[in-house]
Each structure stands twice: as C-alpha cells, then as structure tokens.
Design an enzyme around this catalytic site. Structure first.
Site, PDB file in Angstrom:
ATOM      1  N   LYS A  23       0.755  -1.159  -0.156  1.00 28.52           N
ATOM      2  CA  LYS A  23       0.060  -0.111   0.059  1.00 28.52           C
ATOM      3  C   LYS A  23       0.975   1.281  -0.044  1.00 28.52           C
ATOM      4  O   LYS A  23       0.744   2.188  -0.704  1.00 28.52           O
ATOM      5  CB  LYS A  23      -0.764   0.058   1.376  1.00 28.52           C
ATOM      6  CG  LYS A  23      -1.398   1.359   1.625  1.00 28.52           C
ATOM      7  CD  LYS A  23      -2.172   1.365   2.845  1.00 28.52           C
ATOM      8  CE  LYS A  23      -1.644   1.570   4.418  1.00 28.52           C
ATOM      9  NZ  LYS A  23      -1.542   3.040   4.259  1.00 28.52           N
ATOM     10  N   ASN A  24       1.962   1.160   0.767  1.00 33.00           N
ATOM     11  CA  ASN A  24       2.585   2.517   1.059  1.00 33.00           C
ATOM     12  C   ASN A  24       3.829   2.705  -0.048  1.00 33.00           C
ATOM     13  O   ASN A  24       4.433   3.682  -0.043  1.00 33.00           O
ATOM     14  CB  ASN A  24       3.291   2.614   2.444  1.00 33.00           C
ATOM     15  CG  ASN A  24       2.245   2.485   3.513  1.00 33.00           C
ATOM     16  OD1 ASN A  24       1.046   3.118   3.259  1.00 33.00           O
ATOM     17  ND2 ASN A  24       2.508   2.113   4.799  1.00 33.00           N
ATOM     18  N   CYS A 117      -4.457   7.143   9.858  1.00 33.46           N
ATOM     19  CA  CYS A 117      -5.013   6.536  11.182  1.00 33.46           C
ATOM     20  C   CYS A 117      -4.649   7.657  12.333  1.00 33.46           C
ATOM     21  O   CYS A 117      -3.609   8.345  12.386  1.00 33.46           O
ATOM     22  CB  CYS A 117      -4.071   5.625  11.239  1.00 33.46           C
ATOM     23  SG  CYS A 117      -4.349   4.190  10.293  1.00 33.46           S
ATOM     24  N   ARG A 122       0.459  13.955  13.635  1.00 33.66           N
ATOM     25  CA  ARG A 122       1.297  13.506  12.520  1.00 33.66           C
ATOM     26  C   ARG A 122       1.261  14.873  11.688  1.00 33.66           C
ATOM     27  O   ARG A 122       0.795  15.220  10.689  1.00 33.66           O
ATOM     28  CB  ARG A 122       0.355  12.582  11.717  1.00 33.66           C
ATOM     29  CG  ARG A 122       0.283  11.293  12.621  1.00 33.66           C
ATOM     30  CD  ARG A 122      -0.465  10.271  11.898  1.00 33.66           C
ATOM     31  NE  ARG A 122       0.438   9.727  10.834  1.00 33.66           N
ATOM     32  CZ  ARG A 122      -0.189   8.759  10.079  1.00 33.66           C
ATOM     33  NH1 ARG A 122      -1.406   8.257  10.007  1.00 33.66           N
ATOM     34  NH2 ARG A 122       0.622   8.211   9.010  1.00 33.66           N
ATOM     35  N   ASP A 306       4.718  -0.197  12.140  1.00 32.46           N
ATOM     36  CA  ASP A 306       3.312  -0.650  11.554  1.00 32.46           C
ATOM     37  C   ASP A 306       3.473  -2.234  11.984  1.00 32.46           C
ATOM     38  O   ASP A 306       2.351  -2.795  11.829  1.00 32.46           O
ATOM     39  CB  ASP A 306       3.260  -0.477  10.262  1.00 32.46           C
ATOM     40  CG  ASP A 306       3.306   0.966   9.824  1.00 32.46           C
ATOM     41  OD1 ASP A 306       3.024   1.995  10.567  1.00 32.46           O
ATOM     42  OD2 ASP A 306       3.545   1.061   8.695  1.00 32.46           O
ATOM     43  N   ARG A 412      -8.694  -0.586   4.096  1.00 27.96           N
ATOM     44  CA  ARG A 412      -7.857   0.409   3.524  1.00 27.96           C
ATOM     45  C   ARG A 412      -6.487  -0.098   3.314  1.00 27.96           C
ATOM     46  O   ARG A 412      -5.797   0.570   2.143  1.00 27.96           O
ATOM     47  CB  ARG A 412      -7.559   1.615   4.476  1.00 27.96           C
ATOM     48  CG  ARG A 412      -8.526   2.636   5.046  1.00 27.96           C
ATOM     49  CD  ARG A 412      -8.015   3.766   5.680  1.00 27.96           C
ATOM     50  NE  ARG A 412      -6.784   4.062   5.176  1.00 27.96           N
ATOM     51  CZ  ARG A 412      -5.841   4.646   6.147  1.00 27.96           C
ATOM     52  NH1 ARG A 412      -6.160   4.838   7.556  1.00 27.96           N
ATOM     53  NH2 ARG A 412      -4.658   5.022   5.792  1.00 27.96           N
TER      54      ARG A 412
HETATM   55  C1  EPZ Z   1       4.643   6.592   6.342  1.00 28.99           C
HETATM   56  O1  EPZ Z   1       3.793   7.531   7.118  1.00 28.99           O
HETATM   57  C2  EPZ Z   1       3.414   5.445   6.325  1.00 28.99           C
HETATM   58  N1  EPZ Z   1       2.209   5.955   5.580  1.00 28.99           N
HETATM   59  C3  EPZ Z   1       2.968   4.904   7.690  1.00 28.99           C
HETATM   60  O2  EPZ Z   1       2.060   3.850   7.606  1.00 28.99           O
HETATM   61  C4  EPZ Z   1       4.297   4.527   8.569  1.00 28.99           C
HETATM   62  O3  EPZ Z   1       3.763   4.106  10.041  1.00 28.99           O
HETATM   63  C5  EPZ Z   1       5.137   5.638   8.662  1.00 28.99           C
HETATM   64  O4  EPZ Z   1       5.607   5.911   7.171  1.00 28.99           O
HETATM   65  C6  EPZ Z   1       6.553   5.133   9.191  1.00 28.99           C
HETATM   66  O5  EPZ Z   1       7.038   4.094   8.611  1.00 28.99           O
HETATM   67  C7  EPZ Z   1       2.457   5.892   4.185  1.00 28.99           C
HETATM   68  O6  EPZ Z   1       3.442   5.554   3.779  1.00 28.99           O
HETATM   69  C8  EPZ Z   1       1.054   6.516   3.668  1.00 28.99           C
HETATM   70  P1  EPZ Z   1       6.567   9.653   8.740  1.00 28.99           P
HETATM   71  P2  EPZ Z   1       4.258   9.034   7.266  1.00 28.99           P
HETATM   72  O7  EPZ Z   1       6.550  11.204   7.894  1.00 28.99           O
HETATM   73  O8  EPZ Z   1       5.340   9.038   5.864  1.00 28.99           O
HETATM   74  C9  EPZ Z   1       6.731  12.796  12.335  1.00 28.99           C
HETATM   75  C10 EPZ Z   1       0.183   2.434   7.679  1.00 28.99           C
HETATM   76  O9  EPZ Z   1      -0.503   1.970   8.883  1.00 28.99           O
HETATM   77  N2  EPZ Z   1       6.857  13.923  11.268  1.00 28.99           N
HETATM   78  O10 EPZ Z   1       7.879   8.894   8.618  1.00 28.99           O
HETATM   79  O11 EPZ Z   1       3.051   9.960   7.272  1.00 28.99           O
HETATM   80  C11 EPZ Z   1       5.647  12.145  12.401  1.00 28.99           C
HETATM   81  O12 EPZ Z   1       4.641  13.016  13.309  1.00 28.99           O
HETATM   82  C12 EPZ Z   1       0.689   3.724   8.219  1.00 28.99           C
HETATM   83  O13 EPZ Z   1       0.234   1.867   6.722  1.00 28.99           O
HETATM   84  C13 EPZ Z   1       6.920  15.310  11.502  1.00 28.99           C
HETATM   85  O14 EPZ Z   1       6.989  15.669  12.854  1.00 28.99           O
HETATM   86  O15 EPZ Z   1       5.451   9.020   8.402  1.00 28.99           O
HETATM   87  C14 EPZ Z   1       6.087  10.937  13.077  1.00 28.99           C
HETATM   88  O16 EPZ Z   1       6.095  11.004  14.507  1.00 28.99           O
HETATM   89  C15 EPZ Z   1       0.544   4.630   9.314  1.00 28.99           C
HETATM   90  N3  EPZ Z   1       6.903  16.219  10.709  1.00 28.99           N
HETATM   91  C16 EPZ Z   1       6.998  10.539  12.387  1.00 28.99           C
HETATM   92  O17 EPZ Z   1       7.738  11.780  11.798  1.00 28.99           O
HETATM   93  C17 EPZ Z   1       6.590  15.883   9.084  1.00 28.99           C
HETATM   94  O18 EPZ Z   1       6.364  16.881   8.506  1.00 28.99           O
HETATM   95  C18 EPZ Z   1       6.934   9.595  11.154  1.00 28.99           C
HETATM   96  O19 EPZ Z   1       6.192   9.895  10.275  1.00 28.99           O
HETATM   97  C19 EPZ Z   1       6.294  14.625   9.048  1.00 28.99           C
HETATM   98  C20 EPZ Z   1       6.533  13.616  10.010  1.00 28.99           C
END
Ligand code: EPZ
Length: 431
Positions: A23-24, A117, A122, A306, A412
């Site tokens: 998915k991702n 989610c 986030r 995840d 999803r």
């Molecule tokens: C991706 O989310 C995945 N989603 C998530 O999968 C996954 O858990 C995550 O990466 C980590 O591996 C998709 O790919 C659609 P991040 P993403 O930006 O890109 C902080 C699932 O169940 N952060 O790496 O949104 C954030 O708050 C989902 O399939 C900031 O502070 O994850 C978090 O604490 C859930 N500012 C951390 O980084 C920002 O601008 C990780 O977020 C961006 C992120």
C-alpha cells in the site's frame, strides 16, 4: 457497507498465502507518474481502498487510470485538467505528495489536508518547510494546502527525523527542479527505494546512499513513462507471519525476500518462531512456549512501527515480561485496551525502557506485556488500520466468537483479509 468480521478463535493457520503489493509503495508510484505526460505501467497493485482514493485524486487531476484484474495499473496524465483538488471523497496521507508534480506541471496546486490513522500527532511541517525552501509559496486553507511556484529549485534539506512522507515529497519535487537537491537524514524504507527505482526509470538523476541516509538529486528537464513493479507489502508479511506463530501454525509466503525483512525476522526468531528461507519464499511457523522480548520501533532498518500491533498480540502469549517502546508515533497503543478486555496483561506508560526518546515522560508510548495470557472473545471496534490487525489476530487465538466492527479501516490496507485468512484455515466470515 458497514460490515463485521465474525471470528471463532482456536484454529491453527496453515498453507500458502500470497501477499499483495505494498500500500505504502503503490500509492506513491501512482503519484510519481504525474511527473510525466507519458504512460506509466505499475504492476502488482493491491485492491485496497487507499489505492482507490489515490486513483480518485489522479483522475480529478486528469489522469486516465485503468487497473486490470491482473493488478496492472496503466496511468497516463497527458494534460493536467486541474491542479486544484481541494477535496476528495476520503482522506489519507497521499495528496500532499502531489504538490511537487502539480507545481512542475502547472505552477499552482491545491490538495486536501491529510487524514490517515489516529495514532498521534502527525504534522507535515517537514514537507511544507522543504517545499518552501525549494521555492514554493504554500498557504494552509481551511481544508486544503494551496501552493504556487514559478519554478522549484534544488536545495539542501536536512531532516531532524527521517520522515518517510517528507523524504518522498522532496524526492518527487526535486526530480524536475532546477539544480541539485541534497537530502540528509533521509528515510530509507524499502518502499522509498521502490519509488526511487520508478523515478530513475522515468529518467530522474538520483544517487540514493542508504548507508549515510543521503539522497542527491540532479534536476532534469523532462521525465518519461516507465514500467515498475510494486514491492511486496511488508505489513501484510508481518501480519500473516505473526498470525501463523500466534495460532501455532505454519504458513508459506511465496515470492518474498528476507532482504527487506531483517528486523521482522530477527524479532520473530527471538520470540522463538521458526523462519525458513526457501528458494521460492519464506515459511513462518512456531510453537509455544514463546520467549518474552523487548522491542523498540524505529525508522528502517529498525523494527517498523506498523509491525508492533500484531507483535504485541504475539507477546501476550510469550512467557514473562516483554516491552514495546514506540518511538515513531506518540499515541499508537490505544488498541491495547481491547487486548486487556480480552484477558491480556498490558500496561502502557510514559517511560522509555532504555535511552530516552523524544516522547519520554510526555506520551504513553511504552507497552509492558506480561504473558502468557489466555485470551477470550470480545466485541471489538477498529479505529485504525494496524490496530485492526491486532484485533483480528487476538480474535484468532481467543476462546469463543469475536465480532469486529469498523473494518473499513482494515480494508484501507489489507485486500480481502477475511477470505485470505479463511484460505489458511481461520474461522472468519464477513457479515
Ligand atoms: C508512512 O507515514 C506510512 N504511511 C505509515 O504507515 C508508517 O507508519 C510511517 O511512514 C513510518 O514508517 C504511508 O506511507 C502512507 P513519517 P508518514 O513522515 O510518511 C513525524 C500504515 O499503517 N513527522 O515517517 O506519514 C510524525 O509525526 C501507516 O500503513 C513530523 O514531525 O510517516 C511521526 O512522528 C501508518 N513532521 C514521524 O515523523 C513531518 O512533517 C514519522 O512520520 C512529517 C513527519
């Protein structure tokens, strides 16, 4: 349709199950295709609702998207009909990634604010700040992000945390930007490698150094269409693997490789699971007693956030005290309350078991699990995707009949999960 999953626990899972495309990764590859006016072919796409939302976004922009029953997505965006898509029928975290491609093609862009989610704060500050540095003017509107840029230029971007989405956003924007972009402390998840492979296939000039977490992108003037295959979904693999171990079964997953599953395999082996790499795939099996272990989630190559939800269910069956320290999201243990209602012994607190992380003392981000516990059936409501998988696995090992509602969250990201678990011998129906 608001349906339920009804699960009678106690069956061992056995047999072979195919995992779907990630998915991702798949959703991001569709967005990457927007960078060119030529056709791209994305093979092995999963039939999940998050892909439908991405398809809706692309079609509103002007793409022709044809997804065949054999999972091949033909996507072409000859003309951007509109770069302004302030609303979609559902929210997820993909639309913000379209800002770069739309700015390159039209100089303006609007996408809905993000959903996804409810697993903690986030923010998208890293996405926005990086695009602004590259020359975009971005305005947060009531329900959308509006952006303008005459031209995006290369920049030196240093992330304080290796965010998956922000790394992807900069990658997409930098491919056609004027000059060189360097990303430091980039996320290096295998799904990002899948995206880089597609962009390089489209003609992008990218050097991706996974050891130093550095990406160097030299902007090019045009990208063309390509063909790419979506990598296997690592979350599906972990979910099926844990379901096999928790039910003391044995399942075989063809066409997957250990290379992108290091910390998953390591954790399952430490618990006492048996992981056999065979020529055509990997077999996961296990028998009690399982051993208690301590886990910390983290960016790749660490143990994925995840994966902690299915793993937590398995640890309720291990002998002794286990812990899961969640360092990626600040509020991802809500589902443990349901496991406790089912008989698990889990406490969640604000401490860090070892080195303090950025959530120390402030957020409930460490789960302490004492096992083994006999789980009993319950009525369960799913509120997020991966928690939904914890509910399902808990119900598979619980005594009695569980009913799970809110399964649109599960749909999803997991294609026909009930049918595929039934194929492995689970007593599960969708009603
Ligand atoms: C991706 O989310 C995945 N989603 C998530 O999968 C996954 O858990 C995550 O990466 C980590 O591996 C998709 O790919 C659609 P991040 P993403 O930006 O890109 C902080 C699932 O169940 N952060 O790496 O949104 C954030 O708050 C989902 O399939 C900031 O502070 O994850 C978090 O604490 C859930 N500012 C951390 O980084 C920002 O601008 C990780 O977020 C961006 C992120």
């Amino acid at each position: 349709m608001d349906s339920n999953l009804i699960i009678q626990g106690g069956r061992k899972l056995s047999g072979t199950v195919e995992v779907r495309g990630s998915k991702n990764a798949a959703t991001k590859l569709m967005i990457a295709s927007l960078l060119s006016d030529e056709p791209s072919v994305i093979e092995n796409v999963p039939f999940i609702s998050d892909l439908d939302v991405t398809k809706e976004l692309c079609e509103k922009i002007g793409s022709t998207v044809d997804i065949s029953p054999d999972r091949i997505c033909h996507i072409t965006t000859r003309e951007v009909k509109t770069p302004l898509v302030p609303e979609l029928s559902r929210k997820n975290r993909i639309p913000i990634l379209a800002l770069g491609p739309l700015l390159h093609r039209k100089g303006i862009a609007e996408v809905p604010v993000l959903g996804g989610c409810p697993i903690g704060h986030r923010p998208v500050n890293l996405h926005i700040e990086a695009l602004q540095k590259m020359g975009a003017r971005i305005e947060r509107r009531e329900n959308s992000y509006y952006a303008e840029a005459k031209e995006l230029h290369g920049e030196h971007v240093i992330f304080p945390f290796p965010s998956v989405g922000a790394t992807e956003n900069v990658l997409l924007a930098a491919t056609l930007a004027h000059g060189t972009t360097i990303i430091e402390n980039a996320a290096i998840e295998p799904e990002i490698t899948n995206l880089v492979d597609m962009l390089v296939g489209m003609g992008a000039d990218i050097a991706f150094n996974q050891v130093t977490r550095t990406v160097e992108i030299h902007g090019v003037s045009k990208l063309h269409g390509t063909t790419i295959r979506v990598m296997p979904d690592r979350n599906e693999i972990m979910s099926f693997a844990v379901a096999a171990l928790a039910t003391e079964g044995s399942i075989f997953i063809p066409r997957i490789e250990a290379s992108y599953l290091g910390s998953c395999i390591n954790a399952l082996q430490r618990v006492g699971g048996k992981i056999d790499e065979e020529e055509q795939g990997i077999r996961f099996s296990g028998r009690r007693p399982y051993k208690a272990i301590d886990i910390e989630t983290g960016p790749h190559p660490g143990f994925m956030t995840d994966w902690q939800q299915p793993m937590c269910v398995l640890l309720t069956q291990a002998e002794g005290k286990s812990s899961i320290h969640e360092t990626v999201y600040d509020d991802r243990f809500g589902y443990t309350k349901d496991l406790v209602r089912m008989g698990a012994r889990i406490e969640v607190d604000k401490t860090c078991p070892a080195k303090p992380c950025r959530f120390h003392g402030e957020y409930f981000h460490t789960a302490h699990i004492v096992g083994p516990a006999s789980l009993h059936a319950a009525e369960l409501v799913v509120t997020d995707l991966r928690a939904g998988m914890a509910h399902i696995i808990a119900a598979l090992i619980a005594s009695g009949e569980s009913r799970i509602t809110g399964i649109d969250h599960i749909d999803r990201g997991y294609e026909e999960i009930d049918m595929r678990l039934r194929g492995l011998g689970a007593d599960i129906i969708r009603a």
